[in-house]
Design a protein around this motif. Structure first.
Motif, short mmCIF file in Angstrom:
data_model
loop_
_atom_site.label_atom_id
_atom_site.label_comp_id
_atom_site.label_asym_id
_atom_site.label_seq_id
_atom_site.Cartn_x
_atom_site.Cartn_y
_atom_site.Cartn_z
N UNK A 550 -34.34 -37.14 66.90
CA UNK A 550 -34.12 -36.23 68.04
C UNK A 550 -33.84 -37.04 69.29
N UNK A 551 -32.83 -36.61 70.07
CA UNK A 551 -32.62 -37.17 71.40
C UNK A 551 -33.17 -36.16 72.40
N UNK A 552 -34.22 -36.52 73.09
CA UNK A 552 -34.80 -35.60 74.07
C UNK A 552 -34.04 -35.69 75.38
N UNK A 553 -34.05 -34.57 76.14
CA UNK A 553 -33.37 -34.57 77.44
C UNK A 553 -34.32 -34.11 78.52
N UNK A 554 -34.04 -34.61 79.67
CA UNK A 554 -34.78 -34.10 80.82
C UNK A 554 -33.77 -33.79 81.91
N UNK A 555 -34.12 -32.84 82.75
CA UNK A 555 -33.24 -32.49 83.85
C UNK A 555 -33.73 -33.29 85.05
N UNK A 556 -32.90 -34.19 85.54
CA UNK A 556 -33.33 -35.09 86.61
C UNK A 556 -33.60 -34.32 87.90
N UNK A 557 -34.71 -34.60 88.56
CA UNK A 557 -34.96 -33.92 89.83
C UNK A 557 -33.89 -34.31 90.85
N UNK A 558 -33.57 -33.38 91.71
CA UNK A 558 -32.61 -33.64 92.78
C UNK A 558 -33.17 -34.77 93.65
N UNK A 559 -32.29 -35.69 94.12
CA UNK A 559 -32.83 -36.74 94.98
C UNK A 559 -33.54 -36.14 96.19
N UNK A 560 -34.68 -36.69 96.52
CA UNK A 560 -35.40 -36.19 97.69
C UNK A 560 -36.27 -34.99 97.40
N UNK A 561 -36.26 -34.47 96.14
CA UNK A 561 -37.07 -33.29 95.85
C UNK A 561 -38.55 -33.61 96.04
N UNK A 562 -38.98 -34.76 95.48
CA UNK A 562 -40.39 -35.14 95.61
C UNK A 562 -40.78 -35.33 97.06
N UNK A 563 -39.91 -36.02 97.80
CA UNK A 563 -40.20 -36.28 99.21
C UNK A 563 -40.28 -34.97 99.99
N UNK A 564 -39.37 -34.03 99.68
CA UNK A 564 -39.35 -32.76 100.39
C UNK A 564 -40.64 -31.99 100.13
N UNK A 565 -41.06 -31.93 98.85
CA UNK A 565 -42.28 -31.20 98.52
C UNK A 565 -43.48 -31.84 99.22
N UNK A 566 -43.55 -33.17 99.15
CA UNK A 566 -44.68 -33.86 99.77
C UNK A 566 -44.71 -33.60 101.28
N UNK A 567 -43.53 -33.68 101.91
CA UNK A 567 -43.49 -33.48 103.37
C UNK A 567 -43.86 -32.06 103.74
N UNK A 568 -43.41 -31.10 102.93
CA UNK A 568 -43.74 -29.70 103.22
C UNK A 568 -45.24 -29.48 103.11
N UNK A 569 -45.83 -30.08 102.06
CA UNK A 569 -47.27 -29.91 101.89
C UNK A 569 -48.03 -30.60 103.03
N UNK A 570 -47.52 -31.77 103.43
CA UNK A 570 -48.17 -32.47 104.54
C UNK A 570 -48.09 -31.64 105.82
N UNK A 571 -47.03 -30.85 105.94
CA UNK A 571 -46.88 -30.03 107.15
C UNK A 571 -47.67 -28.73 107.03
N UNK A 572 -48.43 -28.61 105.93
CA UNK A 572 -49.31 -27.46 105.78
C UNK A 572 -48.64 -26.22 105.24
N UNK A 573 -47.49 -26.39 104.59
CA UNK A 573 -46.81 -25.23 104.00
C UNK A 573 -47.30 -25.03 102.57
N UNK A 574 -47.28 -23.78 102.15
CA UNK A 574 -47.64 -23.48 100.77
C UNK A 574 -46.36 -23.60 99.94
N UNK A 575 -46.40 -24.39 98.86
CA UNK A 575 -45.20 -24.60 98.06
C UNK A 575 -45.37 -23.94 96.69
N UNK A 576 -44.41 -23.12 96.30
CA UNK A 576 -44.47 -22.37 95.05
C UNK A 576 -43.20 -22.64 94.26
N UNK A 577 -43.34 -22.77 92.92
CA UNK A 577 -42.18 -22.95 92.06
C UNK A 577 -42.06 -21.74 91.14
N UNK A 578 -40.94 -21.04 91.21
CA UNK A 578 -40.70 -19.88 90.34
C UNK A 578 -39.45 -20.18 89.53
N UNK A 579 -39.58 -20.20 88.20
CA UNK A 579 -38.41 -20.54 87.40
C UNK A 579 -38.23 -19.57 86.25
#
Lengths: 727, 52
Positions: A550-579
């Protein structure tokens, strides 16, 4: 100017020539029409790179980058397509999107903007000349000299006002006809009253003429209006004109013959052919062919779904590997695509219309101004019985209270803020989006295509034997399936040379097979190659010896996605993922990015309902999404952002479009929006403070043209400077 | 004071010239891409000979 252009016709007296010329002109315009958006262009090197690369392509006559609008216009032969250009630009590292030149031509010539700028320029030059004369009057010119200067001022001011004031007069007239009192009514009143009273004073040889005030008022107001127009035009020109992804045409099969027809002409029961790579134009049932279909834009699922005879497909899905023939079950307004659009319409009408700060201000301000002018007029008339004095005072009150700084307060800040955001890759589509963005406390993300790039990448390639990889590279190279393409790109980058595999053929809906030496090798679906399906997105390779891999695949996160989430949380925003995707990949991404609050398997209605619920709890939600399944959620959120790669419907439903790939500036954008809101409020306070000082002076009849001019220019200039402080 | 008879027409003429220049620039689309033009001046592409 056109009359001087050489005639295209050989016979100068020929009366029929204009018709021929018009046709020639139409053709010239037609093949000059490729326009691409260049979100990452920012410097002189970018200009040279892009222009040189594009000009070197065959068929391209000229290419010109516009850095202000971040787009390039290309004049090319008709056979050159946008895809060729986009491909060439991608090769040198500039992502590009096609813009619709038909819609663009409206903004390209930009008549309205140039018109405003011309009126602004005329007002500016008139203002400078009149000020020059006024300085002499202020510093004590007497009698005949003063009268002469007033007459010259009048000769400059009256035509200027008649020309430059037109936008205000027209809009004041329109709002009076609709029985409303907009900002433009007090403005027009002030302009007309000030110039007529000044003209009267000039005739009578009076001391005070307000020509300078009237013209500079006109100038500052036009400046505000032009800035406002500019930021709106910039947004409109790119956001709405990214070309639609929805297919306008379909291939209909009738009695074995294929004809291309507009979708509107399809009826239930028609047969339609969809080639690999094409988007389903209608809802239907597969009658012939096998393939795999990509439903990610509709549902958020990353795994392609197998489709064969009897499978139901929906409009908007992408056919991946084999040609399919569909029997139409729903076309036009009845397709699931359109039902989704209806859902958006409902959500949008439910969204309470947001009143901007400026509107609220204007609504409170203009009645007050009118009442104050009227009150001062009647009081002075009652007290002194001098009509000329009363009108003079009323005019001074109107000029001083005129919302000069107020008219600049918002546009100056919005221009400066949206310019900053534009450089970070955000395009503000809606005028009030900045204010709404500033209020956000909860951020909801979609997964596929938003937090991830929506393109699969193989994982752990190093763990496979070299021989297997070489065979996989050969097989994958023969298919256009996204998983195959991902494998062959990744292997090519890793320097794997494809093995010699003969008789390669693609079996639509299943995979690719071929002969390697004396063994049959296959790359494709688990059941087809004889493997046990693994979790998550995978494709399977059988080399004829040993068990399939089996060749497994992953969907690469958009560049800056991690940084954006971290910064939003640091700014006190509530972050939700709906997929809409299945649980495993959503959970993996959520834990990678550090999002605790996530839900998988969400249908479009679920997402919209969740957002309504959050709004009901008092949260101000920012929705970031790209798929059709997000559109209802995007429309019902307080403010919404979608990437430029999103489906048309999603971009239309959102307030802000993200032009670049990088998500990192998201937190920055909210910070800038907040700052802009503070600046707008400060500007209101500043201009009100000036009024508080100047209005009493005007009311007691002490205002001179000098005081009016001083109050007006200092307040306008302070307000603009304050807007520029935005970091 | 006789100077005024010369100075006023001169100042009006200069202002008018500025206005005409502005309108000319506007008509010839000099304000389409201010940011790009500020970068273009730094390019070396057509330093040796004019662009054909």
């Amino acid at each position: 100017m056109t009359s001087l252009a050489p005639s295209a016709s050989a016979c100068p007296a020929c009366v029929a020539a204009p018709a021929a010329e018009r046709i020639a002109e139409a053709r010239a315009v037609k093949d000059a029409g490729l326009v691409l958006s260049l979100p990452t262009a920012h410097c002189a090197v970018c200009i040279s790179d892009v222009e040189r690369t594009l000009s070197a392509l065959p068929g391209v006559r000229s290419a010109r980058v516009n850095l202000t609008l971040k787009r390039v216009s290309v004049a090319a032969a008709p056979e050159v397509t946008a895809e060729d250009l986009i491909g060439a630009l991608k090769g040198i590292g500039y992502p590009a999107h096609e813009l619709d030149p038909g819609l663009l031509s409206v903004t390209e010539t930009d008549k309205a903007g140039r018109d405003l700028l011309m009126r602004l320029g005329v007002a500016g030059f008139a203002m400078m000349n009149i000020m020059l004369l006024s300085v002499a009057v202020w510093s004590g010119a007497e009698a005949a000299t003063r009268d002469l200067f007033h007459w010259i001022s009048a000769a400059i001011a009256l035509p200027t006002l008649a020309f430059s004031g037109q936008p205000f007069f027209a809009s004041a007239f329109a709002s009076l006809k609709a029985r409303r009192l907009g900002m433009d009514v007090p403005i027009s009143l002030a302009l007309i009253l000030a110039s007529s009273i000044s003209l009267y004073e000039t005739f009578a040889g009076g001391h005070h003429a307000y020509f300078d005030a009237a013209v500079s008022l006109c100038f500052f107001l036009l400046a505000g209006r032009y800035l406002d127009y500019r930021s709106r035009a910039a947004a409109r020109s790119a956001a709405e004109e990214l070309t639609a992804l929805e297919v306008p045409r379909a291939t209909r099969v009738r009695d074995g013959a294929e004809t291309v027809v507009p979708i509107a002409e399809l009826a239930v029961g028609d047969l339609v052919r969809v080639r690999p790579g094409g988007r389903m134009p209608v809802d239907g049932v597969v009658t012939e062919g096998t393939s795999e279909i990509d439903r990610s834009l509709l549902t958020g699922e990353t795994l392609p779904v197998w489709a064969g005879e009897g499978s139901a497909v929906s409009a908007g899905e992408v056919n991946l590997t084999g040609p399919l023939t569909l029997r139409v079950t729903a076309a036009g307004r009845d397709t699931s695509l359109h039902r989704m659009a209806d859902l958006v319409a409902v959500a949008e009408s439910a969204r309470t219309r947001y009143t901007s700060l400026a509107d609220r201000m204007a609504r409170a301000y203009s009645p007050v101004v009118h009442l104050m002018a009227l009150a001062s007029f009647s009081t002075w008339l009652y007290l002194t019985g001098d009509l000329r004095l009363a009108v003079n005072v009323a005019a001074a009150v109107l000029i001083i209270t005129c919302p000069c700084a107020l008219a600049l307060a918002v546009p100056a800040v919005v221009t400066s803020a949206s310019g900053k955001l534009f450089r970070k890759g955000f395009l503000i589509k809606d005028g009030t989006a900045l204010e709404r963005l500033a209020e956000v406390d909860t951020v909801v993300f979609d997964k596929t295509g938003t937090l991830t790039l929506g393109a699969p990448e193989p994982v752990d390639l190093a763990a496979y034997p070299r021989a297997d990889l070489e065979i996989a590279a050969a097989l994958a190279g023969a298919s256009a399936h996204p998983l195959s393409r991902a494998i062959s790109t990744a292997l090519a980058e890793a320097g794997v040379v494809p093995a010699r595999v003969a008789d390669i053929r693609e079996v639509p809906g299943y995979g690719v097979e071929g002969r390697h030496g004396d063994r049959m090798v296959r790359l494709g679906r688990a059941e087809w190659v004889g493997a046990t399906p693994a979790d998550g997105t995978a494709t399977y390779l059988s080399t004829g010896e040993g068990a399939a891999r089996a060749f497994g695949f992953t969907d690469r996160p958009r560049p800056g996605a991690g940084a954006a989430v971290a910064a939003l949380k640091a700014a006190g925003k509530r972050v939700i993922l709906l997929s809409g995707d299945t649980e495993a990949p959503v959970a993996r991404l959520a834990s990678d990015l550090g999002i605790e609050d996530w839900q998988a398997g969400q249908r479009p209605e679920d997402k919209a309902a969740r957002i309504s619920a959050l709004t009901g709890e008092g949260a101000r939600v920012l929705m970031v999404g790209d798929g059709l399944n997000d559109t209802a959620a995007l429309a019902s959120a307080h403010v919404s952002i979608s990437p430029a790669s999103a489906l048309d419907a999603a971009r239309v439903a959102s307030d802000i479009v993200l032009l670049g790939q990088d998500l990192a500036p998201l937190a920055d954008a909210i910070r800038i929006a907040k700052q802009a809101r503070i600046r707008i409020k400060q500007n209101f306070a500043l201009s009100l403070a000036y009024n508080l000082v100047a209005v009493p002076v005007a009311l007691v009849g002490l205002a001179t043209p000098l005081i009016a001019a001083l109050a007006m220019s200092t307040s306008s200039v302070t307000v603009s400077l304050n807007a520029l402080r935005l970091k | 004071m006789e100077m005024l008879a010369i100075l006023i027409p001169v100042s009006l003429l200069l202002g008018g010239l500025g206005l005409v220049a502005f309108l000319w620039a506007l008509k010839h689309r000099q304000y389409e891409d201010p940011e790009g033009d500020s970068h273009r001046i730094l390019k070396k592409d057509w330093d040796d000979r004019p662009k054909p």
